[in-house]
Design a protein around this motif. Structure first.
Motif, PDB file in Angstrom:
ATOM      1  N   MET A 196      64.095  81.431  57.887  1.00  0.00           N
ATOM      2  CA  MET A 196      62.308  82.007  57.878  1.00  0.00           C
ATOM      3  C   MET A 196      62.294  82.774  58.071  1.00  0.00           C
ATOM      4  SD  MET A 196      60.726  78.276  59.675  1.00  0.00           S
ATOM      5  CE  MET A 196      59.258  79.296  60.306  1.00  0.00           C
ATOM      6  N   ASP A 197      63.311  83.622  59.780  1.00  0.00           N
ATOM      7  CA  ASP A 197      63.133  85.253  59.728  1.00  0.00           C
ATOM      8  C   ASP A 197      63.255  86.513  58.473  1.00  0.00           C
ATOM      9  OD1 ASP A 197      61.850  83.807  62.106  1.00  0.00           O
ATOM     10  OD2 ASP A 197      63.742  84.079  63.156  1.00  0.00           O
ATOM     11  N   GLU A 198      63.970  85.619  57.948  1.00  0.00           N
ATOM     12  CA  GLU A 198      64.704  86.524  56.443  1.00  0.00           C
ATOM     13  C   GLU A 198      64.086  86.984  55.388  1.00  0.00           C
ATOM     14  OE1 GLU A 198      69.816  85.512  57.245  1.00  0.00           O
ATOM     15  OE2 GLU A 198      68.379  85.105  55.705  1.00  0.00           O
ATOM     16  N   VAL A 199      62.520  85.743  55.290  1.00  0.00           N
ATOM     17  CA  VAL A 199      62.274  85.761  54.772  1.00  0.00           C
ATOM     18  C   VAL A 199      60.726  87.093  54.985  1.00  0.00           C
ATOM     19  CG1 VAL A 199      60.113  85.050  53.552  1.00  0.00           C
ATOM     20  CG2 VAL A 199      61.905  83.404  54.227  1.00  0.00           C
ATOM     21  N   GLY A 200      60.459  87.333  53.875  1.00  0.00           N
ATOM     22  CA  GLY A 200      60.080  89.381  53.892  1.00  0.00           C
ATOM     23  C   GLY A 200      60.784  90.684  53.550  1.00  0.00           C
ATOM     24  N   ASP A 201      62.108  90.357  54.390  1.00  0.00           N
ATOM     25  CA  ASP A 201      62.904  91.007  54.153  1.00  0.00           C
ATOM     26  C   ASP A 201      64.086  90.700  52.982  1.00  0.00           C
ATOM     27  OD1 ASP A 201      64.672  93.493  55.081  1.00  0.00           O
ATOM     28  OD2 ASP A 201      65.471  92.126  56.542  1.00  0.00           O
ATOM     29  N   ARG A 202      65.239  89.627  53.656  1.00  0.00           N
ATOM     30  CA  ARG A 202      66.197  89.527  52.651  1.00  0.00           C
ATOM     31  C   ARG A 202      65.887  88.380  51.461  1.00  0.00           C
ATOM     32  NH1 ARG A 202      71.663  86.054  54.593  1.00  0.00           N
ATOM     33  NH2 ARG A 202      72.585  86.511  52.612  1.00  0.00           N
ATOM     34  N   LEU A 250      57.296  71.727  69.833  1.00  0.00           N
ATOM     35  CA  LEU A 250      58.054  70.529  71.563  1.00  0.00           C
ATOM     36  C   LEU A 250      58.495  70.842  72.039  1.00  0.00           C
ATOM     37  CD1 LEU A 250      58.729  67.588  68.840  1.00  0.00           C
ATOM     38  CD2 LEU A 250      56.491  67.589  70.746  1.00  0.00           C
ATOM     39  N   LEU A 251      59.651  71.929  71.602  1.00  0.00           N
ATOM     40  CA  LEU A 251      60.286  72.225  72.612  1.00  0.00           C
ATOM     41  C   LEU A 251      59.553  73.697  73.438  1.00  0.00           C
ATOM     42  CD1 LEU A 251      62.942  73.406  69.868  1.00  0.00           C
ATOM     43  CD2 LEU A 251      63.456  70.928  71.955  1.00  0.00           C
ATOM     44  N   THR A 252      58.715  74.408  72.950  1.00  0.00           N
ATOM     45  CA  THR A 252      58.529  75.732  73.765  1.00  0.00           C
ATOM     46  C   THR A 252      58.633  75.007  74.957  1.00  0.00           C
ATOM     47  OG1 THR A 252      57.506  76.809  71.435  1.00  0.00           O
ATOM     48  CG2 THR A 252      56.256  77.754  73.938  1.00  0.00           C
ATOM     49  N   LEU A 312      60.741  80.449  69.175  1.00  0.00           N
ATOM     50  CA  LEU A 312      59.972  79.240  68.872  1.00  0.00           C
ATOM     51  C   LEU A 312      58.052  79.652  68.993  1.00  0.00           C
ATOM     52  CD1 LEU A 312      61.711  77.091  71.690  1.00  0.00           C
ATOM     53  CD2 LEU A 312      61.796  76.471  68.921  1.00  0.00           C
ATOM     54  N   GLU A 313      57.935  80.258  69.665  1.00  0.00           N
ATOM     55  CA  GLU A 313      56.225  80.367  69.406  1.00  0.00           C
ATOM     56  C   GLU A 313      56.537  80.661  68.117  1.00  0.00           C
ATOM     57  OE1 GLU A 313      55.274  80.758  74.270  1.00  0.00           O
ATOM     58  OE2 GLU A 313      55.695  82.658  73.358  1.00  0.00           O
ATOM     59  N   ARG A 314      56.978  82.030  67.791  1.00  0.00           N
ATOM     60  CA  ARG A 314      57.031  83.318  66.761  1.00  0.00           C
ATOM     61  C   ARG A 314      56.754  81.893  65.202  1.00  0.00           C
ATOM     62  NH1 ARG A 314      60.124  86.055  67.333  1.00  0.00           N
ATOM     63  NH2 ARG A 314      62.333  85.815  66.036  1.00  0.00           N
ATOM     64  N   ALA A 315      58.428  80.460  65.749  1.00  0.00           N
ATOM     65  CA  ALA A 315      58.440  79.688  64.532  1.00  0.00           C
ATOM     66  C   ALA A 315      57.426  78.152  63.819  1.00  0.00           C
ATOM     67  CB  ALA A 315      59.672  79.328  64.627  1.00  0.00           C
ATOM     68  N   SER A 316      56.688  78.716  65.409  1.00  0.00           N
ATOM     69  CA  SER A 316      55.371  77.519  65.291  1.00  0.00           C
ATOM     70  C   SER A 316      53.654  78.398  64.563  1.00  0.00           C
ATOM     71  CB  SER A 316      55.161  77.136  66.769  1.00  0.00           C
ATOM     72  OG  SER A 316      53.881  76.370  66.910  1.00  0.00           O
ATOM     73  N   ALA A 317      53.816  79.657  64.823  1.00  0.00           N
ATOM     74  CA  ALA A 317      53.245  80.230  64.524  1.00  0.00           C
ATOM     75  C   ALA A 317      52.838  80.251  63.179  1.00  0.00           C
ATOM     76  CB  ALA A 317      52.648  81.378  64.954  1.00  0.00           C
ATOM     77  N   LEU A 338      54.780  78.612  61.061  1.00  0.00           N
ATOM     78  CA  LEU A 338      55.156  77.155  60.185  1.00  0.00           C
ATOM     79  C   LEU A 338      53.390  77.150  59.782  1.00  0.00           C
ATOM     80  CD1 LEU A 338      57.386  74.955  61.849  1.00  0.00           C
ATOM     81  CD2 LEU A 338      57.846  75.721  59.680  1.00  0.00           C
ATOM     82  N   ARG A 339      52.465  77.111  60.523  1.00  0.00           N
ATOM     83  CA  ARG A 339      51.047  76.892  59.694  1.00  0.00           C
ATOM     84  C   ARG A 339      50.950  78.014  59.286  1.00  0.00           C
ATOM     85  NH1 ARG A 339      52.637  74.932  64.207  1.00  0.00           N
ATOM     86  NH2 ARG A 339      51.612  72.658  65.008  1.00  0.00           N
ATOM     87  N   GLU A 340      51.091  79.092  59.689  1.00  0.00           N
ATOM     88  CA  GLU A 340      50.433  80.264  58.745  1.00  0.00           C
ATOM     89  C   GLU A 340      50.899  81.249  57.174  1.00  0.00           C
ATOM     90  OE1 GLU A 340      50.902  83.746  61.620  1.00  0.00           O
ATOM     91  OE2 GLU A 340      49.297  82.818  62.352  1.00  0.00           O
ATOM     92  N   ASP A 341      52.150  80.921  57.005  1.00  0.00           N
ATOM     93  CA  ASP A 341      53.380  81.111  55.786  1.00  0.00           C
ATOM     94  C   ASP A 341      53.525  80.143  55.211  1.00  0.00           C
ATOM     95  OD1 ASP A 341      51.885  83.770  56.700  1.00  0.00           O
ATOM     96  OD2 ASP A 341      53.980  84.316  57.431  1.00  0.00           O
ATOM     97  N   ALA A 342      53.948  79.180  55.301  1.00  0.00           N
ATOM     98  CA  ALA A 342      54.135  77.491  54.539  1.00  0.00           C
ATOM     99  C   ALA A 342      53.452  76.362  54.082  1.00  0.00           C
ATOM    100  CB  ALA A 342      55.695  77.104  56.045  1.00  0.00           C
ATOM    101  N   VAL A 343      54.218  75.809  53.516  1.00  0.00           N
ATOM    102  CA  VAL A 343      52.762  75.442  52.968  1.00  0.00           C
ATOM    103  C   VAL A 343      54.094  73.525  52.198  1.00  0.00           C
ATOM    104  CG1 VAL A 343      53.745  75.865  50.219  1.00  0.00           C
ATOM    105  CG2 VAL A 343      52.055  73.747  50.650  1.00  0.00           C
ATOM    106  N   VAL A 344      53.477  72.736  52.941  1.00  0.00           N
ATOM    107  CA  VAL A 344      54.488  71.283  52.337  1.00  0.00           C
ATOM    108  C   VAL A 344      53.643  70.907  51.054  1.00  0.00           C
ATOM    109  CG1 VAL A 344      55.081  69.115  53.145  1.00  0.00           C
ATOM    110  CG2 VAL A 344      54.396  71.104  55.328  1.00  0.00           C
ATOM    111  N   ALA A 345      54.864  70.284  50.475  1.00  0.00           N
ATOM    112  CA  ALA A 345      54.587  69.497  48.867  1.00  0.00           C
ATOM    113  C   ALA A 345      55.717  67.829  48.911  1.00  0.00           C
ATOM    114  CB  ALA A 345      55.013  70.098  48.085  1.00  0.00           C
TER     115      ALA A 345
END
Length: 307
Positions: free
Chosen positions: A126-132, A155-157, A203-208, A210-217
């Motif tokens: 996920m961290d590579e999206v926008g770059d790689r 949950l882990l945070t 973890l905080e960055r990933a959690s945010a 997932l709600r800002e840049d992700a969609v679940v199909a």
């Protein structure tokens, strides 16, 4: 047209065809000129079978602008344990290390370790999206695993925050007990504390994200039992603040074909997800594997480029 986002999770009950649809969606996005990575988080990987390609832990280009991988969760657990052992070696007395190794050996086989390690691998990508990569498509494990995976950063945070506070208290106690007045280990001198802070921020960055840049199909098929599970997943994901795409109703047989209450189940599925919308994909006459068949399947998804 399906919703578009930089990150797409394709999930659903086992056997509904989510792997082939994830591969088809990723291929369609790559055909628009985007650099796309599709990866599998299902422990029983079958993404390589859908793409008719041999996949490994590292992304491999399987079509123009399309890369794919099947992360090795067990290898990730071994790498994590080795890293924790190295951190401990720098932070605790040598005589304590045998006990640390015994604890890590037990922790390595604990329930949830592979899932947590897989979440770490996913966050790396996920961290590579926008770059790689311009877009990431995730072929998710069956619904229960998908829900746990999406919730895991949140949950882990608190757990990591708790560990950080314990470490900070230990450092302060060490400084207080230093009778010659030397200070205890500061964060810059404490590799364990540095790593805990870094993990919390990650973890905080990933959690945010997932709600800002992700969609679940979510993928379903015209069966009442599958409809019930899909409906529960929709409610749970929406309640947790995740963006949901239109529900993909897969493997719809030709009208009039024999089958257990297919027509009634399809009508019930359309009615249940009327507000959200559905995309209907007919039952294929051949197994949809390989680029050519996946492109024919993708035509039913009408996938656009990420916003």
């Amino acid at each position: 047209m399906l919703l578009t986002a930089p990150i797409t999770f394709v999930g659903g009950k086992g056997g509904v065809g989510k792997t082939t649809l994830a591969a088809a969606r990723a291929l369609a996005l790559a055909d628009t000129g985007l650099r796309v990575l599709v990866l599998s988080t299902d422990p029983a990987h079958s993404l390589g079978d859908a793409l008719e390609a041999s996949l490994s832990d590292e992304p491999a280009e399987v079509a123009p602008r399309l890369w794919a991988c099947e992360p090795d969760a067990d290898a990730a657990v071994r790498r994590r344990i080795a890293q924790v052992a190295e951190d401990a070696r720098q932070a605790v007395p040598t005589e304590v290390m045998p006990a640390v190794h015994r604890h890590l050996d037990q922790a390595g086989s604990s329930p949830g370790m592979a899932e947590s390690a897989l979440a770490d691998l996913l966050i790396d990508r996920m961290d590579e999206v926008g770059d790689r990569w311009d877009a990431l498509v995730v072929d998710s494990a069956p619904t229960g695993h998908l829900l746990r995976l999406l919730h895991l950063p949140t949950l882990l945070t608190p757990w990591v925050v708790g560990l950080t506070r314990q470490r900070e208290r230990a450092n302060r106690a060490e400084a207080f007990a230093d009778v010659v007045g030397r200070s205890g280990p500061e964060e810059d001198d404490d590799p364990l504390l540095r790593r805990l802070h870094a993990r919390r921020h990650r973890l905080e960055r990933a959690s945010a994200r997932l709600r800002e840049d992700a969609v679940v199909a979510l993928v379903t098929v015209p069966r009442r039992m599958v409809l019930a599970e899909t409906a529960r997943a929709v409610d749970q994901l929406a309640g947790a603040g995740f963006a949901l795409d239109r529900v993909v109703v897969n493997q719809i047989p030709p009208e009039g074909a024999a089958g257990p209450d297919t027509a009634a189940a399809l009508a019930a599925t359309r009615e249940r997800f009327a507000a959200q919308g559905t995309v209907e994909v007919p039952l294929q006459d051949t197994e949809p594997t390989g680029a050519a068949r996946l492109r024919r399947l993708a035509a039913h998804l009408d996938t656009g480029a990420p916003a």
